[in-house]
Write an enzyme that holds these catalytic residues in place. Structure first.
Site, PDB file in Angstrom:
ATOM      1  CB  ILE A 478      -0.921   0.009   1.234  1.00  0.00           C
ATOM      2  CG1 ILE A 478      -1.797  -1.240   1.265  1.00  0.00           C
ATOM      3  CG2 ILE A 478      -1.792   1.263   1.251  1.00  0.00           C
ATOM      4  CD1 ILE A 478      -2.587  -1.397   2.547  1.00  0.00           C
ATOM      5  CG  HIS A 479       3.227   4.252  -2.881  1.00  0.00           C
ATOM      6  ND1 HIS A 479       4.510   4.122  -2.394  1.00  0.00           N
ATOM      7  CD2 HIS A 479       3.184   5.431  -3.559  1.00  0.00           C
ATOM      8  CE1 HIS A 479       5.217   5.157  -2.776  1.00  0.00           C
ATOM      9  NE2 HIS A 479       4.438   5.973  -3.484  1.00  0.00           N
TER      10      HIS A 479
END
Length: 494
Positions: A478-479
């Site tokens: 998850i960025h």
């Protein structure tokens, strides 16, 4: 008949009439009596009651040396996990206020902290949890007795009230979940008279200024918000490299460490300040300084001395004082069980005690044969720079498998939130310990950085499923998050 009356009279005089009654009828007052009202004991009792068992919980808090006392819920609720995390949040907010100005927030005037306001809010929350536990026990029809329990035999518990009245309870099964209490270094003059422990720190009404001596690193970080320069002599026994990163970060933010130093004495001066003398083992010379408070955290001792364990044959580890338990939490005496912090070889963690207690209750009620799995339990140290881990340390992995049979992947990273605030990220670090060869099964995962507990909790489930390095690399991150960095490790120490 006359002889029987004389026997009954004699037993009544010794408050043991219930023993005769139980032996003659084969019935018990309860299916289960739990001694200890902490997280594990409460979980076990409520689970048993839901399964149709008649249950009683005995809980009694002996005031600390300084007179601090609290309600039902055990260490975690009153003087452990809950107040610790809330005070950790208070410390993080202090740092966030400084960072906020870099993000454009205009904060007029100097920033200060009011310990009394924080302490009152924390203590009010803890009291609400005490009340909630009592309500839950009542709702589930668990009998709560605020009395001190001890063993008479494998089916009988003697309860002692605050006024000294004795109450006898019989049960098919007895569970001991009394946990432990902080130790004092009684060999150090003035330690007991002038020092406090974690039993007291969360219930202080006023801040402790100038410094605290000899306490674990999570506590040092919390108290920096209320002190000038806390000093710590001892560290939690975490993996060496990770401990070094955490302490480096804390030193950069104002915590002073006195390495390889041994406290020698604590004296109270006429001013009321405490003078601490310690020996520097590197030079052999004594040093001293004055502080407002001295907090000892040299470990915890199991609450076994007043339980009458040896009298009924419950075996203990003579060195640790903890109860020897089998995989099913049974002791050396039939019908007597123990789990949680008081059990030898068990992790001193609330979630393990809760789960172990529930599983024990189900087994005793004949609902399951499932045993508690104590392997790969995740945990976090809530230091200013949090440290989370699950599985083996690098040292443990080398000891079990050999240095040539493991591969250690690692990386430093910079949390995005540190960038604008211009905070030093040189201690933010990831380590993944793997079995070398094949699909490289993960043996241990270690993380220092923001929200380490939340990050580690998520990856802990992978350990229960036999996670490998390939699994980790195939996970889409998850960025932009710190947890994402774990999915990108590719450089090994080798």
């Amino acid at each position: 008949m006359a002889a029987l009356c004389r026997v009954r009279h004699r037993w009544k005089r010794t408050n043991c009439i219930q023993l005769i009654t139980r032996n003659l009828t084969g019935t018990f007052d309860y299916d289960l009596v739990v001694i200890g009202g902490g997280s594990g004991g409460l979980a076990c009792s409520k689970e048993a009651a839901q399964l149709g068992q008649k249950v009683a919980v005995l809980d009694y808090v002996e005031p600390s040396v300084k007179g601090t006392k609290w309600g039902i819920g055990g260490t975690c609720v009153n003087v452990g996990c809950i107040p610790k995390k809330l005070m950790h949040q208070a410390a993080l907010l202090g740092t966030a206020l400084k960072d906020a100005q870099k993000y454009g927030w205009q904060i007029p005037g100097p920033i200060s902290h009011n310990w009394s306001t924080m302490a009152e809010a924390v203590q009010n929350h803890v009291r609400s949890l005490n009340w909630g536990h009592r309500v839950q026990l009542q709702d589930k029809e668990v009998k709560y007795l605020n009395i001190k329990g001890s063993l008479v035999d494998e089916h009988t518990v003697k309860g002692l009230t605050r006024t000294g009245k004795e109450i006898m309870l019989t049960a098919k099964n007895i569970v001991i979940a009394t946990g432990g209490r902080p130790k004092y270094p009684t060999h150090i003059p003035g330690a007991v008279e002038h020092g406090i422990t974690s039993d007291d720190i969360f219930w202080l009404k006023e801040t402790v200024a100038f410094g605290i001596i000899l306490f674990p690193i999570w506590c040092a970080g919390k108290l920096t918000l209320g002190c000038q320069h806390p000093i710590t002599f001892s560290l939690l026994c975490v993996l060496q490299q990770m401990a070094g990163l955490v302490t480096d970060y804390m030193e950069a933010y104002g915590t002073k460490f006195s390495w390889r130093s041994v406290p020698k004495s604590v004296d109270k001066l006429s001013s009321g300040a405490l003078q601490v003398t310690w020996t520097d083992e590197q030079t052999g010379k004594d040093q001293r300084d004055t502080f407002d408070s001295v907090l000892w955290a040299i470990g915890r001792a199991p609450e076994t001395k007043t339980l009458g364990l040896e009298k009924v044959g419950v075996k203990l580890n003579k060195e640790s004082g903890k109860i020897l338990v089998a995989a099913d939490e049974s002791t050396s005496v039939p019908n007597i069980y123990a789990f949680g912090d008081i059990g030898e070889g068990r992790p001193e963690l609330t979630p393990t005690a809760i789960k172990a207690g529930k599983l024990l209750a189900r087994r005793l009620a004949g609902q399951t044969n499932e045993l508690m799995n104590y392997d790969n339990v995740a945990t976090t140290v809530f230091t200013p720079l949090e440290y989370g881990c699950v599985g083996l340390s690098e040292e443990e992995a080398e000891g079990r498998h050999g240095k040539d049979s493991i591969e250690v992947y690692h990386a430093f990273y910079k949390p995005l939130e540190f960038t604008v605030a211009e905070r030093d990220a040189s201690q933010c670090y990831i380590k993944v310990v793997c079995k070398r060869g094949g699909d490289q099964r993960i043996l241990g995962l270690h993380f220092t950085g923001p929200n380490a507990g939340e990050v580690t909790q998520g990856f802990a489930m992978g350990f229960q499923c036999g996670a490998t390095l390939t699994h980790l690399k195939e996970t889409v991150g998850i960025h932009p998050t710190c947890a994402e960095e774990l999915t990108k490790v590719n450089v090994s120490k080798r």
